[in-house]
Structures are given as structure tokens and as C-alpha cells.
Design an enzyme around this catalytic site. Sequence first.
Site, PDB file in Angstrom:
ATOM      1  N   LYS A 197       0.746  -1.197   0.097  1.00  0.00           N
ATOM      2  CA  LYS A 197      -0.028  -0.201  -0.042  1.00  0.00           C
ATOM      3  C   LYS A 197       1.053   1.133  -0.078  1.00  0.00           C
ATOM      4  O   LYS A 197       1.788   1.145   0.538  1.00  0.00           O
ATOM      5  CB  LYS A 197      -0.858  -0.082   1.180  1.00  0.00           C
ATOM      6  CG  LYS A 197      -2.058   0.851   1.108  1.00  0.00           C
ATOM      7  CD  LYS A 197      -3.227   0.073   0.642  1.00  0.00           C
ATOM      8  CE  LYS A 197      -4.312   1.243   0.537  1.00  0.00           C
ATOM      9  NZ  LYS A 197      -5.726   0.440  -0.022  1.00  0.00           N
TER      10      LYS A 197
ATOM     11  N   GLY B  63     -20.239   7.022   4.682  1.00  0.00           N
ATOM     12  CA  GLY B  63     -19.387   7.482   3.424  1.00  0.00           C
ATOM     13  C   GLY B  63     -20.145   6.893   2.261  1.00  0.00           C
ATOM     14  O   GLY B  63     -20.108   5.898   1.645  1.00  0.00           O
ATOM     15  N   VAL B  64     -20.396   8.176   1.387  1.00  0.00           N
ATOM     16  CA  VAL B  64     -21.037   7.694   0.193  1.00  0.00           C
ATOM     17  C   VAL B  64     -20.095   8.480  -0.816  1.00  0.00           C
ATOM     18  O   VAL B  64     -20.460   9.275  -1.813  1.00  0.00           O
ATOM     19  CB  VAL B  64     -22.623   8.222  -0.019  1.00  0.00           C
ATOM     20  CG1 VAL B  64     -23.482   7.566   0.717  1.00  0.00           C
ATOM     21  CG2 VAL B  64     -22.583   9.954   0.392  1.00  0.00           C
TER      22      VAL B  64
ATOM     23  N   VAL C  64     -17.338   4.073  -3.651  1.00  0.00           N
ATOM     24  CA  VAL C  64     -17.868   2.877  -3.385  1.00  0.00           C
ATOM     25  C   VAL C  64     -19.411   3.081  -2.941  1.00  0.00           C
ATOM     26  O   VAL C  64     -20.172   2.364  -3.256  1.00  0.00           O
ATOM     27  CB  VAL C  64     -16.944   1.868  -2.506  1.00  0.00           C
ATOM     28  CG1 VAL C  64     -17.636   0.526  -2.260  1.00  0.00           C
ATOM     29  CG2 VAL C  64     -15.629   1.674  -2.986  1.00  0.00           C
TER      30      VAL C  64
HETATM   31  P1  NAD Z   1     -13.852   7.756  -1.301  1.00  0.00           P
HETATM   32  O1  NAD Z   1     -12.729   8.763  -0.943  1.00  0.00           O
HETATM   33  O2  NAD Z   1     -14.210   7.897  -2.537  1.00  0.00           O
HETATM   34  O3  NAD Z   1     -15.116   7.680  -0.127  1.00  0.00           O
HETATM   35  C1  NAD Z   1     -14.947   7.812   0.967  1.00  0.00           C
HETATM   36  C2  NAD Z   1     -16.031   8.782   1.452  1.00  0.00           C
HETATM   37  O4  NAD Z   1     -16.108   8.707   2.870  1.00  0.00           O
HETATM   38  C3  NAD Z   1     -15.853  10.323   1.370  1.00  0.00           C
HETATM   39  O5  NAD Z   1     -17.169  10.689   0.774  1.00  0.00           O
HETATM   40  C4  NAD Z   1     -15.731  10.969   2.610  1.00  0.00           C
HETATM   41  O6  NAD Z   1     -15.920  12.235   2.545  1.00  0.00           O
HETATM   42  C5  NAD Z   1     -16.323   9.896   3.648  1.00  0.00           C
HETATM   43  N1  NAD Z   1     -15.738   9.999   4.822  1.00  0.00           N
HETATM   44  C6  NAD Z   1     -14.696  10.324   5.223  1.00  0.00           C
HETATM   45  N2  NAD Z   1     -14.918  10.252   6.746  1.00  0.00           N
HETATM   46  C7  NAD Z   1     -15.978   9.896   6.907  1.00  0.00           C
HETATM   47  C8  NAD Z   1     -16.722  10.218   8.378  1.00  0.00           C
HETATM   48  N3  NAD Z   1     -16.365  10.243   9.502  1.00  0.00           N
HETATM   49  N4  NAD Z   1     -18.216   9.995   8.292  1.00  0.00           N
HETATM   50  C9  NAD Z   1     -18.826   9.607   7.270  1.00  0.00           C
HETATM   51  N5  NAD Z   1     -18.051   9.843   6.004  1.00  0.00           N
HETATM   52  C10 NAD Z   1     -16.646   9.958   5.905  1.00  0.00           C
HETATM   53  O7  NAD Z   1     -13.029   6.315  -0.954  1.00  0.00           O
HETATM   54  P2  NAD Z   1     -13.890   4.945  -1.600  1.00  0.00           P
HETATM   55  O8  NAD Z   1     -12.778   4.558  -2.766  1.00  0.00           O
HETATM   56  O9  NAD Z   1     -15.124   5.043  -1.722  1.00  0.00           O
HETATM   57  O10 NAD Z   1     -13.379   3.881  -0.486  1.00  0.00           O
HETATM   58  C11 NAD Z   1     -14.301   3.908   0.670  1.00  0.00           C
HETATM   59  C12 NAD Z   1     -13.394   2.736   1.694  1.00  0.00           C
HETATM   60  O11 NAD Z   1     -13.571   1.428   1.022  1.00  0.00           O
HETATM   61  C13 NAD Z   1     -12.096   3.215   2.089  1.00  0.00           C
HETATM   62  O12 NAD Z   1     -11.957   2.837   3.253  1.00  0.00           O
HETATM   63  C14 NAD Z   1     -11.243   2.303   0.850  1.00  0.00           C
HETATM   64  O13 NAD Z   1      -9.822   1.908   1.671  1.00  0.00           O
HETATM   65  C15 NAD Z   1     -12.047   1.257   0.963  1.00  0.00           C
HETATM   66  N6  NAD Z   1     -11.971   0.426  -0.470  1.00  0.00           N
HETATM   67  C16 NAD Z   1     -12.152   1.130  -1.608  1.00  0.00           C
HETATM   68  C17 NAD Z   1     -12.057   0.282  -2.508  1.00  0.00           C
HETATM   69  C18 NAD Z   1     -12.215   0.921  -3.897  1.00  0.00           C
HETATM   70  O14 NAD Z   1     -12.507   0.032  -4.805  1.00  0.00           O
HETATM   71  N7  NAD Z   1     -12.317   2.199  -4.287  1.00  0.00           N
HETATM   72  C19 NAD Z   1     -11.780  -0.908  -2.786  1.00  0.00           C
HETATM   73  C20 NAD Z   1     -11.323  -1.733  -1.477  1.00  0.00           C
HETATM   74  C21 NAD Z   1     -11.586  -0.941  -0.267  1.00  0.00           C
END
Ligand code: NAD
Length: 350
Positions: free
Chosen positions: A80, A181-182, A185
Amino acid sequence: MGVFDHAEFDKHESLHFINDASSGLRAIIAIHSTTLGPAAGGCRYWSYATDADALTDALRLSRGMTYKNAVAELPFGGGKAVILADEAAPKTPELLTAFALAVDSLGGRYVTAEDVGMSVDDMRHVQQQTQYVSGLPQSGDNAGGDPSPWTALGVFLGMQAAVKARLGKNSLDGLTVAVQGVGHVGAHLCRLLHEAGAKLLIADVNRSNLNAVNVELPVDIVAPAEILYTDADVLAPCALGNILTTATIPGIKAKVIAGAANNQLSTLEDGARLSAREILYAPDYVINAGGIISVSHEYYGGSSEDKVRADVEKIPRRLQAIFAEADKALRPTNELADEFARRLIAAGKK
Ligand code: NAD
């Protein structure tokens, strides 16, 4: 700050601290294991309170990737990258170039992709300097591109399996799901949940992400501080990790936790705390593997969306096996998932 005696250090193969004065890039690339293949895992761009927090995140996330890739049966080890976001050093093309050169200097031992704070466009920029990148735009039926819709699909299918195991229901229709968190994903997951007839409670600290989903779908908005504790049937953490703790677990009312966020448990013992409360926890790195499955098909090439879909559809079966074993052995799901991953890694050692 200790490294080799750090609580999250788990015999990581190597750690790389990058400091590029001209672009302002400060980053850590953690290679946990290359036993099963190149250490693959996304790059996170995040503003950390301290450098120590960034190191902790890199150590935990890279170990999680080793386990995730092993359980998903991918030819990848785990790694990572974290970029320390800083107002004084914004995410400029120069900063991304410096990051890409750092990835390239590792000669393929680490393969990067998107994670929180990084986009497909960012990866396109990174590709100009290194071939060790995935999650790039694809054309036609070729596998790859933004991994987040695949992550959301895997979470959705895994959630169905968890709901069946814990609530005995064959469908999500009529159930309430609280999505924390929207972003990439979480928004995709909300669409799938809405189509399946679930009621949605959503929270986000980012107004524009929240509004985008609010405009598109019928949702109830909940304050970020409340989302873990709603009366939902299912809690779907899709923001950041470290949210299931001694402080939060006692207040959670949902009977199923199934979401995309990495490292949802603060400590291993929090898995036992959830299980003591009869909350079924879908281990994060098992349920959220959809994105890395897509990344793997893209990186090794010659694959199609249908093949990615077929592999993502294996996620619920893996969860079902873990849930059944946890039930039989009266043990927490996270412990069984870790044992499963470690067995696969040991079997892959030459
Ligand atoms: P992203 O940054 O697009 O979305 C994360 C969202 O969470 C953002 O809108 C952010 O404002 C919000 N957030 C942050 N802190 C918050 C809180 N305290 N309360 C409410 N909302 C909050 O990220 P993503 O790509 O959607 O990934 C989301 C999670 O899934 C992460 O932990 C990431 O590591 C994990 N993940 C993502 C993927 C992927 O394909 N993108 C794959 C595996 C795991």
C-alpha cells in the site's frame, strides 16, 4: 517513532519513505509480502494528523492487502502507498509524477492503483512514468478501469450472504441499511441497495458527495456522528477504518456489519466484542475484494468484464464458509478469516 517495534509492524518486507523536495511529495510505500506475487494495493491520499498516523495506516493497510489478495486467490502479495496530503503540497501533476517515479524505482515489487483520495485520472498520470499501475480507463469489454463499482458489487453480494446468515432473509428488500461514507464505493453501493428495495440512511463529512446521492436516490441523511448507531438492520462502513472500537461497539444496533472500508476493526479483539453482541461482522478484506479482483484482471491483461464478474461473485461463498465455521466454532469471523489467509500464504511459500 519506532518502526521495527511498531505495534502494526508484521515482518513487512520493506518500507519506503519518499521525500521529493521539488513537488513536496511525502509518501510511504509499505511492501508487506511478495510471497504470492507483486505487492499490490492502492495509493491513499490523505491528510494525517501526524506522520506516525500515516505510518500506522501504511503498515495496517499493506498487511490487509496481503490477506485480501490471498483470500481472493489473486497472484498478488500485499502493499500500500500513502501520500501525506498537505495544503503546502497539493496533488499537482508534479507530485503525482514524483509518486509514479517512486513506484517505478521499486521495479514491479509494488503495483499501485486508486484508493481514498485518488482517481482514475490520477492513475492515468501515474502511468506516464511507470507500468506498475492498474485501475486505468479501459475500452470495450476489457477488464479494468475504476475498481470501485466492483468493490460495491462484492460488498452488495456479501451483504446478502451476511443478511441470510444472521437474519435468515433471502433478500434485502425492506431492510434498512446505514451507509457511512458515500464516496466512490458508497455511492455505487447505495444504487445497488436501492434497486434491491433497501431503505437507505447515509452520512458523509463531504457535503457534495452527500448531496449527489441525495439528489439521485431516496435517502435519509444522518449526521456523521450518528450513523453507526441508527436503528438500521445493516451497517455498511464505506468511509475510513478504525471505526469499530471499544467506544463504538456497545452503541451499534445493526445485527450485520458489511461494508467496504479497510481496517474497520480497531483491534483484533473488537471482532470478539462484536461477536459477543451477536453482531455478524463480514471481514472487511474478504467482502471488499471486488476492486482488487478487477485490478488483477486488468494488470495481467487478456481478461473481460464477465471474468471479473464471475470472480467477484465468489465473494459471498467465501463469506458463507467463514460464517459457517464461526458459528460452529463459536469464534469471531475476523479470526477465522485471518487464519484462512495465513494458511493460503503459507501454502504459497516456495
Ligand atoms: P472515497 O474517498 O471515494 O469515499 C470515502 C467517503 O467517506 C468520502 O465521501 C468521505 O468524505 C467519507 N468520509 C470520510 N470520513 C467520514 C466520516 N467520518 N463519516 C462519514 N463519511 C466520511 O473512497 P472509496 O474509494 O469510496 O473507499 C471507501 C472505503 O473503502 C475506504 O476505506 C477504502 O480504503 C475502501 N476500499 C475501497 C475500494 C475501492 O475500490 N475504491 C476497494 C476496497 C476498499
